[in-house]
Design an enzyme around this catalytic site. Structure first.
Site, short mmCIF file in Angstrom:
data_model
loop_
_atom_site.label_atom_id
_atom_site.label_comp_id
_atom_site.label_asym_id
_atom_site.label_seq_id
_atom_site.Cartn_x
_atom_site.Cartn_y
_atom_site.Cartn_z
CB SER A 64 4.25 -3.99 -8.70
OG SER A 64 3.96 -2.61 -8.80
CE LYS A 67 4.53 -1.99 -11.75
NZ LYS A 67 5.46 -1.28 -10.85
CE1 TYR A 191 1.58 0.02 -13.17
CE2 TYR A 191 0.48 1.87 -12.13
CZ TYR A 191 1.46 0.90 -12.12
OH TYR A 191 2.31 0.80 -11.05
CE1 TYR A 243 8.92 -1.58 -8.72
CE2 TYR A 243 8.40 -2.19 -6.48
CZ TYR A 243 8.02 -2.03 -7.77
OH TYR A 243 6.75 -2.31 -8.14
CB VAL A 261 2.71 -1.54 -2.67
CG1 VAL A 261 4.00 -0.83 -3.02
CG2 VAL A 261 1.60 -1.20 -3.61
N1 GLU Z 1 -0.18 0.39 -8.22
C1 GLU Z 1 0.97 0.71 -7.45
C2 GLU Z 1 1.52 2.05 -7.86
O1 GLU Z 1 1.49 2.34 -9.02
C3 GLU Z 1 1.97 -0.38 -7.65
C4 GLU Z 1 3.26 -0.21 -6.88
C5 GLU Z 1 3.85 -1.52 -6.44
O2 GLU Z 1 3.14 -2.52 -6.26
O3 GLU Z 1 5.07 -1.56 -6.24
O4 GLU Z 1 1.94 2.82 -7.06
#
Ligand code: GLU
Length: 311
Positions: A64, A67, A191, A243, A261
């Site tokens: 993420s 992003k 994504y 988050y 993650v």
């Molecule tokens: N590709 C992971 C998902 O969509 C990213 C989540 C993350 O890095 O927080 O679950």
């Protein structure tokens, strides 16, 4: 910054010996194979000076953290029009939560929760095919880092495709509200591939420099985004980058940051430096346990919290 080298070395040493390392994400199978013993840190100053510690040159799945880069690209494509489809508020919910989407008519709270990032990926498709959108993300990140060796790990992308039921649910749900303009498979294809970017701490800290320096590469002067856009992306990172752990991260570290993650975090010290840390073990909210601790140590010892700036 004479003591920075010693501080980075101290932090790498402390993290090497730490016993509470968190739990490696296992819901994406290839991530489960990464050793929790890894730790890397890279700090890049405005003049390009680099301070590296631990596994700073080891590529990992940035997940993420990507992003931030996809949001930057999407804003470049459709500008403030993006904000009609994605909010700018912290969600206070888990990264993959669906609950708010029902009451908020399929508009995700922010571009850093999964739902928001899937809308951003959908925007990137506006420019062409999924393959072109994915290539565009890779080209952008390579250009920012000045490093053509950066790749997308196809096995990670495939694993996410095979196991990403929650992301399919989010995407289908948003499509039912008309907030995805392309087929779900295409938006998720973009994504999953952006999340599968493999980068080292060093490459990540280099790629993030425009955020710390008014939207420009501070060494070449190349303009990536306007100063206002850089400030706004930083604001979103501060408020939404971790988050439902964003408040805690701001409280402890006091810097805009984006986690993934895979255990990576990119943090920005406006006007001064970018920092990337990596430790695969996660806390209960899915953010790197030692990564956040390392950033807390660094920000405290350097006086780098944005709330410490003296005018
Ligand atoms: N590709 C992971 C998902 O969509 C990213 C989540 C993350 O890095 O927080 O679950």
């Amino acid at each position: 910054m004479s003591n920075l080298a010693a501080i980075v070395a101290d932090i790498a040493e402390e993290m090497r010996g730490a016993s509470e390392r968190g739990r490696v994400a296992d819901y994406i199978p290839p991530l489960a194979c990464v050793s929790p013993d890894r730790f890397g840190i890279a700090v890049v100053l405005a003049d390009g000076t680099e301070y590296l510690g631990g596994d700073a040159d080891e590529p990992f799945s940035i997940q993420s953290v990507s992003k931030v880069f996809s949001l930057t690209l999407a804003l470049g494509l459709i500008g403030d029009g993006l904000w009609a489809r994605v909010g700018r508020e912290p969600s206070g919910s888990a990264f993959n939560s669906i609950v708010q989407l029902e009451t908020e008519q399929g508009i995700p709270r922010n571009p850093f929760i999964n739902a928001g990032a899937i809308v951003v990926a959908d925007v990137l498709l506006g420019g062409g095919t999924p393959a072109e959108a994915i290539a565009g993300v890779l080209r952008f990140v390579r250009g920012l880092a000045g490093d053509e060796r950066i790749t997308i790990d196809a096995s990670v992308a495939a694993a996410e495709q095979a196991t990403g039921f929650r992301n399919f649910a989010l995407a289908n749900y948003m499509r039912s509200f008309g907030n995805l303009h392309h087929p779900v498979e295409q938006a998720l294809g973009v994504y999953f591939h952006q999340c599968a970017l493999a980068m080292s701490c060093r490459q990540l800290a280099l790629a993030g420099r425009f955020l710390a320096h008014d939207g420009r590469d501070p060494v070449t002067g190349r303009c990536i985004v306007t100063p206002q856009r850089a400030r706004r992306i930083n604001a979103l990172m501060m408020l939404c980058g971790h988050y439902d752990n964003s408040g805690e991260f701001a409280f402890r570290v006091g810097l805009p940051g984006k986690s993934g993650v895979g255990g990576g975090i990119l943090a920005v010290v406006p006007g001064v430096a970018t920092i990337a840390v990596w430790s695969p073990g996660l806390n209960a909210k899915g953010n790197s346990q030692l990564g956040a601790l390392a950033l807390e140590r660094l920000a405290t010892r350097m006086g780098w919290s944005v709330f410490e700036v003296k005018g």
